[in-house]
Scaffold this active site. Sequence first.
Site, PDB file in Angstrom:
ATOM      1  N   PRO A  88       2.240  59.127  82.420  1.00 35.05           N
ATOM      2  CA  PRO A  88       0.891  59.062  81.847  1.00 35.05           C
ATOM      3  C   PRO A  88      -0.033  60.133  82.411  1.00 35.05           C
ATOM      4  O   PRO A  88      -1.012  60.506  81.780  1.00 35.05           O
ATOM      5  CB  PRO A  88       0.423  57.666  82.238  1.00 35.05           C
ATOM      6  CG  PRO A  88       1.647  56.897  82.533  1.00 35.05           C
ATOM      7  CD  PRO A  88       2.630  57.894  83.085  1.00 35.05           C
ATOM      8  N   GLU A 116       6.775  51.451  88.734  1.00 35.36           N
ATOM      9  CA  GLU A 116       5.398  51.965  88.917  1.00 35.36           C
ATOM     10  C   GLU A 116       5.362  53.482  88.859  1.00 35.36           C
ATOM     11  O   GLU A 116       4.310  54.096  88.986  1.00 35.36           O
ATOM     12  CB  GLU A 116       4.818  51.461  90.251  1.00 35.36           C
ATOM     13  CG  GLU A 116       4.617  49.954  90.292  1.00 35.36           C
ATOM     14  CD  GLU A 116       4.003  49.441  88.974  1.00 35.36           C
ATOM     15  OE1 GLU A 116       4.677  48.634  88.294  1.00 35.36           O
ATOM     16  OE2 GLU A 116       2.914  49.928  88.609  1.00 35.36           O
ATOM     17  N   ARG A 153      12.863  68.979  65.121  1.00 32.84           N
ATOM     18  CA  ARG A 153      12.498  69.248  63.724  1.00 32.84           C
ATOM     19  C   ARG A 153      12.254  70.726  63.455  1.00 32.84           C
ATOM     20  O   ARG A 153      12.278  71.185  62.314  1.00 32.84           O
ATOM     21  CB  ARG A 153      11.269  68.436  63.330  1.00 32.84           C
ATOM     22  CG  ARG A 153      11.452  66.931  63.512  1.00 32.84           C
ATOM     23  CD  ARG A 153      10.193  66.166  63.174  1.00 32.84           C
ATOM     24  NE  ARG A 153       9.983  66.109  61.737  1.00 32.84           N
ATOM     25  CZ  ARG A 153       9.124  66.884  61.078  1.00 32.84           C
ATOM     26  NH1 ARG A 153       8.380  67.733  61.758  1.00 32.84           N
ATOM     27  NH2 ARG A 153       8.987  66.791  59.777  1.00 32.84           N
ATOM     28  N   ASP A 168       4.178  71.087  58.458  1.00 33.37           N
ATOM     29  CA  ASP A 168       3.813  69.689  58.716  1.00 33.37           C
ATOM     30  C   ASP A 168       2.328  69.507  58.926  1.00 33.37           C
ATOM     31  O   ASP A 168       1.615  70.429  59.236  1.00 33.37           O
ATOM     32  CB  ASP A 168       4.479  69.241  60.022  1.00 33.37           C
ATOM     33  CG  ASP A 168       5.817  68.639  59.700  1.00 33.37           C
ATOM     34  OD1 ASP A 168       6.638  68.566  60.610  1.00 33.37           O
ATOM     35  OD2 ASP A 168       6.022  68.301  58.530  1.00 33.37           O
TER      36      ASP A 168
HETATM   37  C1  4FV Z   1       4.535  57.430  79.803  1.00 33.72           C
HETATM   38  C2  4FV Z   1       3.518  57.793  78.905  1.00 33.72           C
HETATM   39  C3  4FV Z   1       4.601  56.153  80.527  1.00 33.72           C
HETATM   40  C4  4FV Z   1       4.825  54.880  83.470  1.00 33.72           C
HETATM   41  C5  4FV Z   1       5.618  54.327  84.602  1.00 33.72           C
HETATM   42  C6  4FV Z   1       7.096  54.718  82.799  1.00 33.72           C
HETATM   43  C7  4FV Z   1       5.709  54.847  82.272  1.00 33.72           C
HETATM   44  C8  4FV Z   1       7.005  54.629  84.276  1.00 33.72           C
HETATM   45  N1  4FV Z   1       5.400  58.427  79.882  1.00 33.72           N
HETATM   46  N2  4FV Z   1       3.831  59.042  78.437  1.00 33.72           N
HETATM   47  N3  4FV Z   1       2.432  57.107  78.507  1.00 33.72           N
HETATM   48  N4  4FV Z   1       5.571  56.072  81.481  1.00 33.72           N
HETATM   49  O1  4FV Z   1       3.814  55.236  80.275  1.00 33.72           O
HETATM   50  O2  4FV Z   1       4.954  59.384  79.056  1.00 33.72           O
HETATM   51  O3  4FV Z   1       7.274  55.879  84.796  1.00 33.72           O
END
Ligand code: 4FV
Length: 285
Positions: A88, A116, A153, A168
């Site tokens: 994230p 986590e 794609r 697109d």
């Molecule tokens: C995530 C996202 C995501 C966080 C903890 C998996 C999770 C564990 N990855 N974009 N939003 N990953 O939530 O890419 O690593």
Amino acid sequence: MKFLFVTLFPEQIEQAANHSIIQRAVNKGLVEISCINPREFTHDVHRTVDDTPFGGGAGMVLKPEPMVAAIRKAKEQLPNARVIAMCPGGRTLKQSIVEEYAHCGQDFIFVCGHYEGFDERIFNWVDEKLSIGDYVLTGGEMPALIVMDAIARFIPGVLGKLVSAEEDSFSTGLLEYPQYTRPVSFEGLEVPEVLRSGNHALIASWRLQESLKATYFLRPDLLTEEQLRFIEKPLPYKMKKSQRKFWEELRSKIAAAKAELAAQAEVDASKELQEIAAKEDEMNG
Ligand code: 4FV
């Protein structure tokens, strides 16, 4: 193009890749998918890949040793690859980033997290962090598959002959125009006449107007300053006749849509008032 997933759940990747366009691309040799499981790089009987966070807190953190050993193995197999950690905290994926990846000439190693997240030191072996959006998932596999799907794609031969990812939505910077197919009439809903006219110039103009209209209402942030001005401000005096006709038609379509929305809001509001009044009558018996 080669995609290598560093993942604790390789079966999730294999299952997802065994369908439709991606599977066909693999069978055609246009895409190569492989996985490396960090659990293979553990040495304890429990094959431990996670541990409790220093400083306390809930959940578990992915240990650096097995993860980094797996990334090193991946880099041995794909030395020219770009190493991307799905998390994230990364920059948020959008079509311009997909196009950058699709044309960078590199293969890709996706590092998929869980629990986590990663021990921070793992990022010393990563080229960049990437997020698919501001929400938290249980794992990085689905985000990594989404990135692979979007990139694939653009690989010539992956999409059908006539279909090109370059055209697109978002590649044009606008939302897609409405699409229709047979039957011409469905439960009283007709396919717009213009689309059956065979007049390709008219169809292209209609489609651009519909893309601009949808983008204006749903994603005005995607419109250029000039597009927004041509929709909301008086049209510049010096404008080609055909261009003026185009924008005036669009402005009247948007005005009609706004009137329709306002009328619907009226109806919804009065319906709500009636419901409230009915409830009050009921309570006052
Ligand atoms: C995530 C996202 C995501 C966080 C903890 C998996 C999770 C564990 N990855 N974009 N939003 N990953 O939530 O890419 O690593």
